[in-house]
Enzyme design. Structure first.
Site, PDB file in Angstrom:
ATOM      1  N   PRO A   2       1.012  -1.163   6.014  1.00 24.80           N
ATOM      2  CA  PRO A   2       0.369  -2.334   6.290  1.00 24.80           C
ATOM      3  C   PRO A   2       0.186  -3.622   5.282  1.00 24.80           C
ATOM      4  O   PRO A   2      -0.530  -3.637   4.511  1.00 24.80           O
ATOM      5  CB  PRO A   2      -0.913  -1.855   6.584  1.00 24.80           C
ATOM      6  CG  PRO A   2      -0.991  -0.506   5.647  1.00 24.80           C
ATOM      7  CD  PRO A   2       0.264  -0.419   5.135  1.00 24.80           C
ATOM      8  N   GLU A   3       1.027  -4.522   5.485  1.00 28.19           N
ATOM      9  CA  GLU A   3       0.677  -5.693   4.886  1.00 28.19           C
ATOM     10  C   GLU A   3       0.283  -6.716   5.956  1.00 28.19           C
ATOM     11  O   GLU A   3       0.272  -6.399   7.214  1.00 28.19           O
ATOM     12  CB  GLU A   3       1.705  -6.375   3.848  1.00 28.19           C
ATOM     13  CG  GLU A   3       1.929  -5.302   2.704  1.00 28.19           C
ATOM     14  CD  GLU A   3       3.172  -6.050   1.853  1.00 28.19           C
ATOM     15  OE1 GLU A   3       3.211  -7.275   1.475  1.00 28.19           O
ATOM     16  OE2 GLU A   3       3.817  -5.285   1.135  1.00 28.19           O
ATOM     17  N   LYS A  64      -5.661  -8.053   5.717  1.00 29.26           N
ATOM     18  CA  LYS A  64      -5.049  -6.760   6.197  1.00 29.26           C
ATOM     19  C   LYS A  64      -5.877  -6.003   7.122  1.00 29.26           C
ATOM     20  O   LYS A  64      -5.706  -4.778   7.514  1.00 29.26           O
ATOM     21  CB  LYS A  64      -4.711  -6.002   4.737  1.00 29.26           C
ATOM     22  CG  LYS A  64      -3.614  -6.571   4.342  1.00 29.26           C
ATOM     23  CD  LYS A  64      -3.219  -5.589   2.604  1.00 29.26           C
ATOM     24  CE  LYS A  64      -2.594  -6.553   1.872  1.00 29.26           C
ATOM     25  NZ  LYS A  64      -2.375  -5.758   0.329  1.00 29.26           N
ATOM     26  N   HIS A 100      -2.403  14.219  12.176  1.00 30.79           N
ATOM     27  CA  HIS A 100      -2.684  13.216  11.471  1.00 30.79           C
ATOM     28  C   HIS A 100      -3.677  12.306  11.963  1.00 30.79           C
ATOM     29  O   HIS A 100      -4.085  11.219  11.519  1.00 30.79           O
ATOM     30  CB  HIS A 100      -1.652  12.562  10.677  1.00 30.79           C
ATOM     31  CG  HIS A 100      -0.803  13.563   9.730  1.00 30.79           C
ATOM     32  ND1 HIS A 100       0.182  13.306   9.478  1.00 30.79           N
ATOM     33  CD2 HIS A 100      -1.369  14.560   8.870  1.00 30.79           C
ATOM     34  CE1 HIS A 100       0.580  14.175   8.547  1.00 30.79           C
ATOM     35  NE2 HIS A 100      -0.293  15.031   8.183  1.00 30.79           N
ATOM     36  N   ARG A 156      -7.440 -19.474 -11.861  1.00 32.69           N
ATOM     37  CA  ARG A 156      -7.157 -17.834 -12.460  1.00 32.69           C
ATOM     38  C   ARG A 156      -6.265 -18.058 -13.487  1.00 32.69           C
ATOM     39  O   ARG A 156      -5.492 -18.962 -13.545  1.00 32.69           O
ATOM     40  CB  ARG A 156      -6.576 -17.229 -11.136  1.00 32.69           C
ATOM     41  CG  ARG A 156      -7.435 -17.059  -9.957  1.00 32.69           C
ATOM     42  CD  ARG A 156      -8.648 -16.536 -10.123  1.00 32.69           C
ATOM     43  NE  ARG A 156      -9.157 -16.217  -8.696  1.00 32.69           N
ATOM     44  CZ  ARG A 156      -9.098 -14.842  -8.115  1.00 32.69           C
ATOM     45  NH1 ARG A 156      -8.374 -13.784  -8.816  1.00 32.69           N
ATOM     46  NH2 ARG A 156      -9.783 -14.802  -6.911  1.00 32.69           N
ATOM     47  N   ARG A 261       2.370  -1.672 -10.198  1.00 36.78           N
ATOM     48  CA  ARG A 261       3.120  -1.682  -9.123  1.00 36.78           C
ATOM     49  C   ARG A 261       4.711  -1.704  -9.076  1.00 36.78           C
ATOM     50  O   ARG A 261       4.923  -2.589  -9.944  1.00 36.78           O
ATOM     51  CB  ARG A 261       2.682  -2.335  -7.956  1.00 36.78           C
ATOM     52  CG  ARG A 261       1.286  -2.659  -7.698  1.00 36.78           C
ATOM     53  CD  ARG A 261       0.557  -1.282  -7.168  1.00 36.78           C
ATOM     54  NE  ARG A 261       1.256  -0.830  -5.753  1.00 36.78           N
ATOM     55  CZ  ARG A 261       1.091  -1.331  -4.807  1.00 36.78           C
ATOM     56  NH1 ARG A 261      -0.021  -2.291  -4.641  1.00 36.78           N
ATOM     57  NH2 ARG A 261       1.508  -0.976  -3.659  1.00 36.78           N
TER      58      ARG A 261
END
Length: 274
Positions: A2-3, A64, A100, A156, A261
DNA sequence: GGGCATGTTAGCAC
DNA sequence: TGTGCTAACATGCC
């Protein structure tokens, strides 16, 4: 899976826009929380009791997070985050209770919405309104305006890849689309934000939205055992392609680790020094 | 058995 | 206060 593009694909599917029977408009007859310890908030008793009997009146997404609007005596929002391995599928009642399956919503037409998650990182929330949950997030990556993107980036000081993965900067970009966007913009993922020129930042904004749009158009990316359905993985330029030739210049794609990552880039198309 | 995985966050150091 | 690093969450695949 999931992105942002994968969650958007789920939202469109559940709204009935991709041909499958929709969740939109259905009434929830009962809720079954199958991993009581952690998956649902508030606690399973309250969650199931409050959601049962409500009707799905809207399906949205921010970053998301999937947001399912419920109409009952008081309106509620069910927020779902799939984390690493979550999936959401409309199934028949018979198919709902798989090994699951973590939460199953039984619906008024005999079908069910099933939340499966092998790794148990995913979570569902039932809220009066999602504002507190979403408050830490930046604007949605798909729709953030260029000026806002530039302004937020300029406040940032970190590396490009770290910034793109930070959901408080913009919401929705994950590891795959971060690498694809950096390659499309021709910027090395290790570049410090302070070193980016104005034209590079604008290019980055365009690249982020372009790869997200392409991902959505392909119904998202799917590979390994987690998620079937999309085909954007066939169009990756760098992600998972270490050692293979860059589809733009032919140089071998490199892999490094950044922000904990795996990070893939082309050393020629994305030079570190400039 | 070891390494890896589309995500996030708490705790801690600087 | 902002940034960055590690470990943790829990499981499955190669």
């Amino acid at each position: 899976m999931p992105e942002l593009p994968e969650v958007e694909t789920i939202a469109r599917t559940l709204r009935g826009e991709l041909g499958a029977p929709p969740l939109l408009g259905r009434q929830i007859s009962s809720v079954h929380v199958l991993w009581a310890r952690e998956v649902a908030h508030p606690e399973p008793d309250v969650f199931t009791q409050r959601a049962a009997g409500s009707t799905v009146t809207g399906i949205r997404r921010h970053g998301k997070y999937l947001l399912i609007e419920l109409q009952a005596a008081t309106p509620m929002v069910m927020a779902i985050h799939l984390k690493m391995s979550g999936r959401l599928d409309m199934v028949s009642a018979r198919e709902a209770f798989t090994p699951h399956a973590r939460v199953v919503w039984s619906l008024d037409d005999g079908s069910a919405l099933r939340f499966e998650d092998a790794r148990k990182f995913g979570r569902v929330w039932l809220l009066d309104r999602p504002s507190a949950l979403l408050a830490p997030l930046g604007p949605d990556a798909l729709t953030v305006e260029a000026e806002v993107f530039v302004q937020r980036l300029r406040s940032r000081r970190t590396r490009l890849k770290t910034l793109l993965l930070d959901q408080t900067f913009i919401a929705g970009v994950g590891n795959i689309y971060a690498d694809e966007a950096a390659h499309r913009a021709g910027i090395h993922p290790c570049r410090k934000t302070a070193s980016l020129t104005d034209s590079e930042v604008v290019r980055l904004h365009q690249a982020v939205q372009a790869v997200l749009c392409e991902g959505i158009a392909a119904n998202g990316a799917s590979f390994d055992w987690v998620y079937p359905g999309g085909h954007y993985q066939e169009n990756f330029w760098v992600y998972g392609r270490a050692g293979q030739p860059c589809r733009k210049c032919g140089a071998p794609i490199m892999r490094t680790v950044l922000a904990q990552r795996s990070t893939y880039y082309c050393p020629t198309c994305q030079p570190l020094d400039r």
